[in-house]
Write a protein that holds these residues in place. Structure first.
Motif, short mmCIF file in Angstrom:
data_model
loop_
_atom_site.label_atom_id
_atom_site.label_comp_id
_atom_site.label_asym_id
_atom_site.label_seq_id
_atom_site.Cartn_x
_atom_site.Cartn_y
_atom_site.Cartn_z
N MET A 194 43.46 -4.36 -21.56
CA MET A 194 43.55 -5.81 -21.41
C MET A 194 42.80 -6.55 -22.51
O MET A 194 43.25 -7.59 -22.99
N GLN A 195 41.67 -6.00 -22.93
CA GLN A 195 40.92 -6.63 -24.02
C GLN A 195 41.73 -6.59 -25.32
O GLN A 195 41.75 -7.57 -26.07
N ASP A 244 45.01 -11.51 -26.82
CA ASP A 244 45.68 -12.58 -27.58
C ASP A 244 47.21 -12.46 -27.57
O ASP A 244 47.88 -13.21 -28.27
N ASP A 245 47.73 -11.50 -26.80
CA ASP A 245 49.19 -11.28 -26.77
C ASP A 245 49.69 -11.36 -25.34
O ASP A 245 49.68 -10.37 -24.61
N ARG A 246 50.13 -12.54 -24.95
CA ARG A 246 50.57 -12.73 -23.56
C ARG A 246 51.84 -11.95 -23.24
O ARG A 246 52.21 -11.80 -22.08
N THR A 268 52.06 -7.14 -17.35
CA THR A 268 53.00 -6.89 -16.25
C THR A 268 52.32 -6.09 -15.16
O THR A 268 52.58 -6.28 -13.97
N LEU A 269 51.42 -5.21 -15.57
CA LEU A 269 50.71 -4.35 -14.60
C LEU A 269 49.43 -4.99 -14.07
O LEU A 269 49.02 -4.69 -12.95
N ALA A 270 48.80 -5.82 -14.86
CA ALA A 270 47.49 -6.35 -14.50
C ALA A 270 47.40 -6.95 -13.09
O ALA A 270 46.42 -6.69 -12.38
#
Length: 113
Positions: free
Chosen positions: A16-17, A21-23, A29-31
């Motif tokens: 995730m880190q 900067d890349d949505r 999708t998994l977060a």
């Protein structure tokens, strides 16, 4: 929902880190389906409640009841009072458990009501 422990939580955080900067990164999708363990709210706590169909049982099959310890006396009094009614199951002799108790205290309450 997936609970992440130790190395898996570290790996998910790193992914995730890197994608911060890349949505459009697939990790987002998994977060929403990932969660770290939280005291009182972990997989071990919730899995007993995940039943994908009806769970039929009769009132007589209830073996213990749960509620905050500070309400146990009121709960017991309520059950004793209502047990006089013909359509109310007498739960006054069932163990009362506070889900915040540690396992030893719960075990003791179940074994020696």
């Amino acid at each position: 929902m997936s609970y992440l422990y130790e190395d898996r939580a570290t790996a998910a955080e790193a992914l995730m880190q890197r994608a911060a900067d890349d949505r459009n990164d697939p990790v987002w999708t998994l977060a929403p389906l990932l969660e770290g363990p939280v005291v009182g709210n972990s997989f071990e706590w919730e899995r007993e409640w995940r039943v994908p169909q009806d769970l039929p049982f009769s009132p007589a099959q209830v073996q213990f009841l749960t509620g905050p310890e500070e309400e146990h006396a009121a709960m017991r009094a309520y059950f004793v009072e209502r047990a006089q009614e013909p359509d109310f199951m007498d739960y006054s002799n069932r163990p009362l458990i506070d889900l915040n108790w540690d396992n030893d205290r719960i075990r003791e309450a179940l074994l020696f009501p």
